[in-house]
Structures are given as structure tokens and as C-alpha cells.
Design an enzyme around this catalytic site. Structure first.
Site, mmCIF file in Angstrom:
data_model
loop_
_atom_site.group_PDB
_atom_site.id
_atom_site.type_symbol
_atom_site.label_atom_id
_atom_site.label_comp_id
_atom_site.label_asym_id
_atom_site.label_seq_id
_atom_site.Cartn_x
_atom_site.Cartn_y
_atom_site.Cartn_z
ATOM 1 N N ARG A 159 44.235 41.988 21.272
ATOM 2 C CA ARG A 159 44.050 43.589 21.544
ATOM 3 C C ARG A 159 44.376 44.180 20.362
ATOM 4 O O ARG A 159 43.721 45.430 20.353
ATOM 5 C CB ARG A 159 45.286 43.811 22.392
ATOM 6 C CG ARG A 159 45.050 43.352 23.980
ATOM 7 C CD ARG A 159 46.035 43.690 25.019
ATOM 8 N NE ARG A 159 45.703 43.556 26.130
ATOM 9 C CZ ARG A 159 45.900 44.138 27.323
ATOM 10 N NH1 ARG A 159 46.518 45.099 27.247
ATOM 11 N NH2 ARG A 159 45.475 43.631 28.328
ATOM 12 N N LYS A 198 51.814 41.589 44.281
ATOM 13 C CA LYS A 198 52.355 42.839 45.172
ATOM 14 C C LYS A 198 51.050 43.471 45.694
ATOM 15 O O LYS A 198 50.151 43.959 45.141
ATOM 16 C CB LYS A 198 53.063 43.786 44.343
ATOM 17 C CG LYS A 198 54.541 43.489 44.011
ATOM 18 C CD LYS A 198 55.283 44.412 43.466
ATOM 19 C CE LYS A 198 56.657 44.369 43.163
ATOM 20 N NZ LYS A 198 57.120 45.005 42.589
ATOM 21 N N GLY A 241 45.129 40.138 32.198
ATOM 22 C CA GLY A 241 45.393 39.154 31.521
ATOM 23 C C GLY A 241 45.287 37.635 31.780
ATOM 24 O O GLY A 241 44.538 36.722 31.259
ATOM 25 N N GLY A 281 44.382 46.442 35.753
ATOM 26 C CA GLY A 281 44.424 47.581 36.863
ATOM 27 C C GLY A 281 43.602 48.602 36.721
ATOM 28 O O GLY A 281 42.802 49.169 37.610
#
Ligand code: PEP
Length: 657
Positions: A35, A197, A350, A373
């Protein structure tokens, strides 16, 4: 959205939002610097342009607390190695010490702020915090695509305070790729969604249902769906408060004809620590002491079959507890299937990325996004809050000349009076959304004004500015101070300053250039006196003021200037220039701009009229071809008349269009 090369960054302080949320080992060492490397092209570009760079990132989820293990200090070290130059580490994210460090930066210096998420205001998108992030900064560059789905202060809030903004190279690459994937998405289109979730993915699932043919669910999230159908799932993780929602998502999928797949068999374990008693089951109820930790072989087969036949595949999130080797098998098999697929394959997140990397199959994936996301949300909504924020309030050149109405309160209004006037204007904000509304309260009220305006689109202006940045200049206010107080505009060369305070064309020019250097939009005032008009010298005077006031202002900078024609004889006198008189001078000013900056820039320049504007004359003035808004004095001191003038301008603008 403006591109990096279009931003003027030379010698200016640039706030660069990156994603340095790197994986760390237990000892706090950087496990992968991918990154950091990904942000290097943007950083190198800014260095090549001699910008002063302030870099900001989050790391992990410290939830508003300072956690030493999540300090960005090791990242400063790594970045410094990669660039071969010093990276100054800030002791905090905002505050006086950080501000001082920002102000002391020299062209080509890099300052790395501490972990943004040491402050809860970051995730709350707190306006005061966002303002402090933008303090002393001229431009904002967002290169953190992976954070663009978050309405956080360093992604969204800051753009309200830092007017000039652009996308970095990495962000641009991600968006360009995903855009192509959406526009050309071929069917069958399959989404694989894992993770723990349902609540993290509700909107994404709902939106994807409008686009994809099949959704394959894995990870702990699957057990909320399964439990919602009435099956007992032992100790598997279930979001009890999301059961109704899970049922409604299943129902929606049915109604839309989307194939919604849940695991057919499951790897169970009694303990996450000990994998020696696992077992695969394909029936319910699960034993009460066991929990699901991965998909089973039947599910692997079914999902792989669907994936390898798809023409477009997007994948986010692991299908089991990937970080534990014993429970990573399902995710790795799915990674293999995605790699084998001959369709367009897009991976975000990831763990999914780590799974293909572990198998050495990364080069078989069409696009690996660094944003998990964010990728999903972009694919679902085709926009993200962080991307929208890069556009709002910044009109890319060439742009339509949107009405601008600025209220100059001069030496009027106490702090309390300023607050109530602003509250009145704010109440009408939605009716004014088609105009740029700017207010210039007295300096004493700026801080309170800023608090009241919060996230609104109404902008603050200083009534003047000094050209030096700090020092022994009693009574003056510098561009950095205006930025600090939340101003994005400042009035320069108002006739009252020319008349009473010895303002000359030369000082006006220094002020205009100082404001531009700091990313503040000057509202540059010009205008003739009654005597000059009567002597027929109007155009001569205006030409002199324009040439002297804009001396040394390059075309690049000119597009950030707003000009105000203010005939001195009409200011505060109740005598308005007729629409014809005003139009005559406005068109002359535009012709001067054309000579100096070319037709394109001149055509986009915003030229305001000022001089006894009121609700009764605003419409007819604005209808004139070259009048783009107003600088209003007396009539801006009262909410009703200021709002009415703005509405009249919008009405006339719409007719004129
Ligand atoms: C001004 O001060 O810029 C101005 C135009 O004032 P008024 O509207 O009161 O004439």
C-alpha cells in the site's frame, strides 16, 4: 473530478490522503508495504513539482484512542527508505504543534501525520476536526480509493475547507478500471461475498441484486441468513438483531430473480484455537457446542462451478476464518476458481487478495483493488462519498457560470447578531442550492460563523487579506489565518479600502496573489468613481485596475478568481447602475480577460455586480449576459433581502440558460 496534473501544487502545501493501512506483524513490523508503494507515483509527482506535502492515513481501528502499536512511525521509516529522503513524523493529527510543522515545511518536504483514527472526530466526520486538518493547506489530493466509501473527515469533511482538490494516480486507476467493469459487465455476473457481518454489507447486497445474476455467500455472515430461515447453527456467529433484515434480503432476492446461494455444507469446530476436532456437516441443527469456520467441499464444488462459468466475477471477503490455516481451505479453493475463470475478475479486500497471492495466482486476476468495501460499494452505487466530495464546490474548468451571491457585512454585526443572520440564511439553504452563497462577516464573528455553517455549502469570506503570512503586522490578517478561520474567499480591493485605507492597485495585486497562493478565492473588486464616469473615463479606469490588479497572475490561477464590478457611485448610495450600464462594463471586463487569458478562460470568468443590489433589481441585472452574481452590502445585513436576492439570481440564471 480534477486530475492531479490540473492542480497547481508548485510550492504549495498539499494534503495528501493515502491508505497506509498496512498489515503489521505481532511485533508491529510492516508485513507488506504494497500500500505504501502504491502511493509512490502520486508522492513522487508532488515532489517533482516541489509541493510541500502533508500525508495522512489511518491504520487499524484504534477507535479514537492513541494506541502506540498503531502509530504511523514505522511507516514514516519505510516511506523514507522508499523515497530516499527524510519524512518528518508529526506527533499528532492536528493541534498547534502540527500546524507549526505544516507552516515550516519547505518545497519538497514531507510531513506524515499520526494515525487519523487516533481521533474519533475522524470517523465522525466532525467539521471542526476537518477544518483543522485543512488548516494551512492549499490543496487536497485523495489517493485513498479504499477509504472513499467512508464519509470521514479526511475523505469528505476536509473538502469543504480545502477548495482545490484532485484525485491521485492510484485513485484514478481504481476508478477507471471499475468504471470499465461496470459499463462492460457481461453476464452471467456473479458476486462472491464473504466476511463476518451482514450489517457491513446490507446496502451492497441490496444494490448488487440490481446488477448480478448470482450472489454466493460465505464466511460467518452466512449463518445469520441460515439462522434467519429457522435452522439452528450451534455456536456459529449470528447477528441476532439482523435476522429480520436477512429474511427480507432473501425475499428481495427471490422477487428480483437473483440466485442467492448459501453454503451447502460446513466445516465445524468446537474451538477456534484447536483444529483437531473439526468435522464437515451438511445438515441442521449443528451440534450445540460447534461453530462453522469454513465452507465445506460440496459448497466449494458448487460455487466453483458457478464462478468458472461466469463472464464477470467480483469477490470480496473470505469464505471462512482465512487467517487460521486450518480454516482457510474454502477461501483458497474459491481463489483458485476465480483465477481459472476466463471472465473479467475483480477482487477487492485484504483476505481475498491474500488468498490469490498465497497461491501465486494474482496475475490471473483482471483487477485486484486495494479497496475492499470501497470496491463493492462503487460497483453497487457507481459513486462513493469520497469521490463526490472531490467534485462538490469545485467547478472544473470550463464550467457553466453558476450564480454566486456574496454578502459583505462590513463593520456591522456583533457575534450574536452574526449568528442569528447566518442561522436565517442557513434555514433557506435548500432553496439556494443552485447558487454559490458566500458571506463575509466581521473577523470577530468568523469562528462562530464557521461553527454554525458546519457542513453546509455556504462559504465564508474574509473582508480583506494581507499578503504576508505571519509576523509583525499589527492589525492585519494573513491568508493562513483566513484559512484557519474557515474562509475560502476574501474580498480584495473593495472601494472602501481604496478610499479610506490607502489601498492601491499594487497592494491589491499583492493581496490577490497571496490569496491565490493559499488556495483562497479572491473576490477582486474594481470600479470607477462618479467623477471618472462623468468624465467618460470608466473603461480606462477599469482597464488600469484589471491590468494592475492581475499583474503576474497566470492563466492557471486566473480561473480561481472572482471579479466584482462595483461602481463606487452606486455603493451604499441606493443608486444602482442600470442593467445596461452594468452589462456594458461587465462585457468590457470580459473582453480584457479575453485579451489576457484567452476566450475559454474569459468565457468562464465569474463577474459579479455590486452597488445597491436589492430584491427588486436583482432579477433584471442578472438577466444580463455577463452578470454572474452579486456582491451585496446593505441588503446582505438582513436575512430576508439577502435570501431574496439569491433566489432572484437563481431564477434569472435558469431563464438565461
Ligand atoms: C459593497 O459594499 O460591496 C456593496 C455593493 O454595498 P451595497 O450593496 O450596500 O451598495
Amino acid at each position: 473530478m480534477l486530475q492531479l496534473e490540473e492542480l497547481k501544487v508548485e510550492g504549495r502545501t498539499v494534503f495528501l490522503r493515502v491508505d497506509f493501512n498496512v498489515p503489521l506483524t505481532d511485533k508491529g513490523e510492516i508485513r507488506s508495504d504494497a500500500r505504501i508503494r502504491a502511493a509512490l507515483p502520486t508522492i513522487r509527482y508532488l515532489l517533482s513539482r516541489k509541493a510541500k506535502i502533508v500525508i495522512a492515513s489511518h491504520l487499524g481501528r484504534p477507535k479514537g484512542k492513541v494506541i502506540a502499536d498503531l502509530s504511523l512511525l514505522p511507516i514514516a521509516g519505510r516511506l523514507s527508505e522508499l523515497l530516499g529522503q527524510e519524512v518528518i513524523m508529526a506527533p499528532d493529527v492536528v493541534g498547534p504543534e502540527v500546524y507549526r510543522l505544516k507552516m515550516d515545511l519547505k518545497p519538497g518536504d514531507i510531513l506524515l501525520l499520526e494515525n487519523l483514527r487516533f481521533r474519533s472526530e475522524e470517523t465522525d466526520n466532525d467539521p471542526e476536526f476537518a477544518r483543522q486538518l485543512g488548516q494551512g493547506v492549499s490543496c487536497f489530493v485523495n489517493d485513498a480509493f479504499s477509504s472513499c466509501h467512508r464519509s470521514h473527515a479526511s475523505v469528505v469533511g476536509i473538502t469543504r475547507f480545502v477548495y482545490e482538490k484532485a484525485a491521485g494516480y492510484l485513485l484514478r486507476k481504481e476508478v477507471e478500471f471499475l468504471k470499465k467493469a461496470i459499463e462492460g459487465a457481461q453476464k452471467p455476473y456473479v458476486a462472491i461475498l464473504g466476511g463476518s457481518k451482514v450489517s457491513d454489507k446490507i446496502a451492497v447486497i441490496e444494490n448488487l441484486m440490481n446488477k448480478v445474476d448470482s450472489i454466493l455467500i460465505g464466511g460467518a455472515m452466512a449463518y445469520t441468513f441460515i439462522n434467519a430461515q429457522g435452522y439452528a447453527v450451534g455456536r456459529s456467529f449470528v447477528e441476532d438483531d439482523k435476522l429480520a433484515l436477512a429474511r427480507s434480503l432473501l425475499q428481495k432476492a427471490k422477487e428480483k430473480g437473483v440466485n442467492f446461494y448459501l453454503p451447502q455444507d460446513h466445516l465445524l469446530t468446537p474451538s477456534l484455537e484447536d483444529a483437531s476436532h473439526t468435522r464437515v456437516v451438511d445438515t441442521f441443527p449443528f451440534p450445540a457446542d460447534m461453530m462453522a469456520v469454513d465452507i465445506g467441499p460440496k459448497t466449494v464444488d458448487l460455487y466453483s462451478w458457478i464462478i468458472t462459468r461466469a463472464k464477470t466475477v467480483i469477490w470480496n471477503g473470505p469464505l471462512g476464518i482465512f487467517e487460521k490455516e486450518a480454516f482457510a481451505g474454502g477461501t483458497l479453493k474459491i481463489a483458485e476458481a476465480v483465477a481459472i475463470s476466463t471472465g473479467t475478475t475483480i477482487i477487492g479486500g485484504g483476505d481475498s487478495e491474500a488468498a490469490v497471492a498465497k497461491l501465486g495466482l494474482s496475475n490471473k486476476i483482471t483487477h485486484i483493488s486495494l479497496g475492499g468495501g470501497a470496491t463493492l460499494e462503487y460497483l453497487a452505487n457507481e459513486t462513493l462519498p469520497g469521490l463526490e466530495a472531490l467534485d462538490v464546490g469545485f467547478r472544473r474548468f470550463p464550467h457553466p457560470r453558476v450564480p454566486l451571491v456574496a454578502g459583505n457585512w462590513k463593520m456591522n454585526k456583533t457575534i450574536a447578531e452574526s449568528k442569528s443572520l447566518l442561522e436565517g440564511i442557513l434555514a433557506a439553504e435548500t432553496e439556494l442550492k443552485d447558487a454559490d452563497v458566500v458571506v463575509a462577516p466581521p473577523y470577530t464573528a468568523l469562528t462562530e460563523a464557521e461553527k454554525i455553517l458546519g457542513r453546509s455549502s455556504i462559504r465564508l469570506a474574509g473582508q480583506d487579506v494581507f499578503w504576508e503570512d505571519r509576523g509583525a503586522y499589527t492589525g492585519e490578517v494573513s491568508p493562513s489565518m483566513l484559512l484557519d478561520a474557515g474562509c475560502r474567499y476574501c474580498i480584495v480591493g473593495h472601494s472602501e479600502r481604496r478610499q479610506h485605507f490607502g489601498e492601491t492597485d499594487e497592494t491589491v495585486n499583492r493581496k490577490v496573489r497571496a490569496a491565490l497562493t493559499h488556495g483562497i478565492t479572491p473576490i477582486f473588486c474594481v470600479g470607477e468613481s462618479l467623477k471618472e464616469r462623468e468624465q467618460g473615463k470608466t473603461m480606462e479606469v477599469i482597464a488600469l485596475q484589471v491590468h494592475a490588479g492581475l499583474a503576474g497572475v497566470e492563466a492557471e490561477e486566473f480561473r480561481f478568481i472572482v471579479t466584482a464590478y462595483e461602481p463606487i457611485w452606486a455603493i451604499g448610495t441606493g443608486k444602482t447602475a442600470t442593467a445596461d450600464q452594468a452589462q456594458g462594463v461587465h462585457s468590457f471586463i470580459r473582453s480584457l480577460f479575453k485579451e489576457k487569458y484567452g476566450k475559454g478562460l474569459a468565457g468562464c470568468a465569474i463577474i459579479l455586480y455590486g452597488g445597491s443590489v436589492n430584491p427588486a433589481n436583482a432579477f433584471s441585472l442578472f438577466k444580463e449576459k455577463d452578470i454572474d452574481g452579486f456582491l451585496v452590502g446593505g441588503a446582505s445585513l438582513e436575512t430576508g433581502s439577502f435570501v431574496e436576492i439569491s433566489k432572484e439570481a437563481i431564477k434569472a440564471y435558469k431563464e438565461k440558460k
